[in-house]
Motif scaffolding. Structure first.
Motif, short mmCIF file in Angstrom:
data_model
loop_
_atom_site.label_atom_id
_atom_site.label_comp_id
_atom_site.label_asym_id
_atom_site.label_seq_id
_atom_site.Cartn_x
_atom_site.Cartn_y
_atom_site.Cartn_z
N ASP A 83 18.19 152.24 74.93
CA ASP A 83 18.19 152.23 76.39
C ASP A 83 19.32 151.33 76.90
O ASP A 83 19.22 150.11 76.79
CB ASP A 83 16.82 151.73 76.87
N MET A 85 19.96 150.46 79.77
CA MET A 85 19.51 149.59 80.86
C MET A 85 18.90 148.30 80.32
O MET A 85 18.79 147.32 81.03
CB MET A 85 18.48 150.32 81.74
N GLN A 141 16.54 157.89 80.39
CA GLN A 141 17.29 156.65 80.20
C GLN A 141 17.72 156.41 78.75
O GLN A 141 18.62 155.63 78.48
CB GLN A 141 16.50 155.43 80.71
#
Length: 178
Positions: A83, A85, A141
């Motif tokens: 991920d 993020m 994501q």
């Protein structure tokens, strides 16, 4: 394995597997290796999708125009995702996890081969990451970095020959330093 030096010499990409399945203990050992992989700031941004379904392995073998057909013959594939993020160095973190899984496979006497997904495309020009997202129903994501195909070796390869080491690629204190 006698020691780490022997392990890294012996680990070679395996693209031919037998039909023998993996044991539950082998699969758990492989997953532990991935889960123990170091990550930046211990973010653990990676996630692993374990695939042993033959139909899904066949679909995954078409994730790239070339270089992934052997996935369909593997006993197991571990799709390494991360991920972005969670960590800005997700590529590095997922790469470290991928190689630790491969080293664990070799230590168990199994063969493995890394299938690169990032910046690769299917025969129809679809980004491999998008293709794998669709096959595995991945959350948006997550980015799929690699597929590690694993199974019992269908052929043995000679260990890496140290006489081929490119010592000229080593520099001391500065580039070109000897």
């Amino acid at each position: 394995m006698e020691n780490f030096s022997d392990l890294i010499k012996k680990r070679r990409s395996t693209r031919k597997f037998t039909e023998e399945e993996l044991t539950q203990e082998q699969v758990v050992s492989l997953l532990k290796a991935g889960l123990m992989a170091p990550s930046s700031k211990r973010s653990n941004c990676w996630q692993f999708i374990v695939v042993d379904d033959k139909e899904t392995l066949e679909k995954l073998s078409h994730c790239k125009e070339s270089g992934a057909t052997f996935v369909s013959d593997a006993a197991l594939a571990i799709v390494v995702t991360a991920d972005p993020m969670v960590s800005d160095v997700w590529i590095e973190d997922a790469s470290v996890a991928s190689i630790l899984i491969q080293l664990q496979a070799e230590d168990l006497g199994l063969g493995s081969c890394w299938v690169q997904l990032r910046e690769r495309f299917t025969a129809d020009g679809v980004p491999a990451n998008e293709y794998v997202h669709e096959v595995l129903d991945l959350p948006l994501q997550l980015q799929a970095l690699s597929i590690i195909a694993i199974g019992h070796k269908g052929m043995e390869r000679k260990p890496f020959d140290e006489s081929y080491l490119q010592w000229e690629k080593i520099h001391l204190n500065k580039y070109g330093g000897k």
